[in-house]
Design an enzyme around this catalytic site. Structure first.
Site, PDB file in Angstrom:
ATOM      1  N   HIS A  38      -7.894  -5.311  -0.300  1.00  0.00           N
ATOM      2  CA  HIS A  38      -6.577  -4.665  -0.215  1.00  0.00           C
ATOM      3  C   HIS A  38      -5.560  -5.621   0.421  1.00  0.00           C
ATOM      4  CE1 HIS A  38      -4.142  -1.140  -0.587  1.00  0.00           C
ATOM      5  NE2 HIS A  38      -4.053  -0.883   0.707  1.00  0.00           N
ATOM      6  N   ASP A  95      -0.444  -4.144  -3.967  1.00  0.00           N
ATOM      7  CA  ASP A  95      -1.591  -3.239  -4.040  1.00  0.00           C
ATOM      8  C   ASP A  95      -1.215  -1.818  -3.610  1.00  0.00           C
ATOM      9  OD1 ASP A  95      -4.215  -3.139  -5.015  1.00  0.00           O
ATOM     10  OD2 ASP A  95      -5.028  -2.960  -3.002  1.00  0.00           O
ATOM     11  N   SER A 122       0.819  -1.208   0.000  1.00  0.00           N
ATOM     12  CA  SER A 122       0.000   0.000   0.000  1.00  0.00           C
ATOM     13  C   SER A 122       0.859   1.267   0.000  1.00  0.00           C
ATOM     14  CB  SER A 122      -0.968  -0.028   1.188  1.00  0.00           C
ATOM     15  OG  SER A 122      -1.932   0.984   1.087  1.00  0.00           O
ATOM     16  N   ARG A 132       5.448   9.097  -6.765  1.00  0.00           N
ATOM     17  CA  ARG A 132       4.885   7.768  -6.522  1.00  0.00           C
ATOM     18  C   ARG A 132       5.807   6.721  -7.136  1.00  0.00           C
ATOM     19  NH1 ARG A 132       3.567   6.422 -11.556  1.00  0.00           N
ATOM     20  NH2 ARG A 132       2.601   7.944 -12.966  1.00  0.00           N
TER      21      ARG A 132
END
Length: 451
Positions: free
Chosen positions: A252, A182, A158, A196
């Site tokens: 998730h 994920d 995450s 990112r």
């Protein structure tokens, strides 16, 4: 006097032994509620085969204090994501144990719970960038002690996935590998690559997507991107909000469970290159010739074996489906059906394989299939388990419409081809299927002369 010195020495020795054997654990803030503000405190817990279940707190500035940290071994960092309640990830101990069982590594669990646990998700995102800078400095110190960036593997979950990317960017993309489980979507979707994860952040970047319609990132981010079950609703996860917290986090978190299975090699999940999940389910993407002799890529820990071919392909988007629980892998067949009904038939097909007292089931119902006279209809059948020997096959045809007449499907021929084992397809001829009635028969090996 002698007795006092002896007792003092004994006490100091006991304290030293205690310190040497003390196991550091992941921070449990034990909040009961999410915190609103906190200082960013990062703890690095080292696990090796010598202390596989006992974490050692590593200094950020002095590696000489940790002789068990052998830089001749590869180093794997494990970075968790957002922790709104401050509780430790349930998988954090398991992943270090499994990684060490697979390979002789330095496993460093990055405990940034003080920065990730916050009722304000935006603050946790902000802390992601700060933590990335902190870890970059630590890895640069490793370099000073002789570590090679190529031998470093970051596994990020995450927010941890993007943190891995930020660290990789800080190190000019020389990290050996980033595995992103994920990657978080909120506050990262639509941002430029430097904010990112992206493929340039490491020599090899593999990404798993399991929750692209909520907490995860939708677009490809790596050299290869895996979309499990289309990247959205994972089998076995709650479908309604009445299931509580699991409704929000199950999809998730499935990314971690799938990866753990790949580390332990519970079974092999083959992934297929495709532009969309719909095309994949339709069976339009079963060709893996682009990967050469290596064949279809395998999801998870061992995807590194496809590194060279994937780098040549630039970016590859793949799909696979799973079972609700471990073992998650499914077994893929091509099902070809030819009918001789005069009129077009529409419906769904359920196939069962029987052998050695076991049963494998594939339900092909993502959309209605069209069957035309003397025309082969190709279906993608994904079974919940693999049977080494198929003794019988069951077929059931359904329309999904109780108001339509219960017509019959006159099957001239069916052919089942295993997509992962080189073996002769199974055939059957002249089968009559009535709607919602299962028919079981013994298949025979297909012959080319059978048409």
């Amino acid at each position: 006097m002698f007795l006092w010195q002896y007792l003092t020495l004994l006490l100091l020795t006991t304290v030293q032994i205690y310190k040497a054997q003390r196991c550091e654990e992941f921070t449990d803030l034990n909040l009961g509620h999410a915190i609103i503000g906190t200082s960013l405190k990062i703890r690095l817990l080292l696990y090796t085969r010598d202390n596989g279940t006992c974490g050692t707190l590593v200094s950020h500035t002095d590696l000489s204090a940790h002789p068990q940290f052998n830089l001749s071994r590869p180093t794997t960092f494990v970075i968790h994501g957002y922790r709104p309640t401050g509780s430790p990830p349930v998988w954090v101990q398991k992943i270090s144990e499994l990684l060490l069982a697979r390979e002789d590594l330095n496993v460093i669990v990055v405990d940034w719970n003080h920065g990730a646990a916050n009722v304000n998700y935006l603050k946790a995102v902000e802390n992601t960038y700060k933590a990335a800078n902190n870890l970059t400095a630590f890895i640069k110190m490793l370099q000073e002690y002789g570590a090679s960036l190529s031998s470093i593997h970051m596994i990020g979950v995450s927010l941890g996935a993007h943190m891995s990317g930020l660290i990789g960017a800080n190190l000019k993309g020389f990290l050996g590998r980033i595995t992103a489980l994920d990657p978080a979507g909120p506050q990262f979707t639509g941002t430029p690559p430097e904010r990112r994860l992206d493929p340039k952040d490491a020599q090899f970047v593999d990404v798993l997507h399991t929750d692209i319609d909520a907490l995860g990132f939708r677009e490809p981010l790596g050299h290869i991107d895996f979309y499990a079950n289309g990247g959205t609703d994972q089998p076995g996860c709650p479908k309604t909000i009445f299931s509580g917290g699991a409704y929000f986090k199950c999809d998730h978190q499935r990314s971690v469970l799938l990866f753990l299975d790949s580390v332990v090699r519970t079974c092999v999940i083959k992934a297929f290159p495709c532009s969309s999940y719909e095309d994949f389910l339709d069976g339009n993407c079963l060709n893996c010739d682009r990967f050469g002799a290596a064949g279809c890529p395998v999801f998870g820990y061992d995807i590194i074996e496809w590194k060279e071919v994937l780098l040549r392909l630039n970016q590859t988007k793949t799909y696979f489906t799973t079972n609700p629980d471990s073992p998650f892998c499914m077994t893929n067949y091509r099902l070809e059906v030819m009918i001789w009904n005069k009129d077009v038939r529409w419906g769904y097909m359920t196939v069962k394989l029987h052998g050695n007292g076991k049963e494998a089931v594939a339900t092909i119902d993502h959309k209605t299939s069209q069957f035309n006279k003397y025309t082969e209809t190709n279906l993608f059948a994904q079974f919940d388990k693999d049977l080494q020997s198929v003794e019988k096959v069951s077929l059931k045809f359904s329309t999904g419409n109780v108001f339509k007449p219960k017509y019959k499907l006159r099957v001239l021929r069916i052919r089942l081809t295993h997509l992962e084992r080189k073996e002769r397809p199974l055939c059957r001829y002249d089968v009559l299927l009535e709607v919602n009635k299962e028919v079981t028969f013994r298949p025979i090996s297909c012959e080319e002369s059978n048409f």
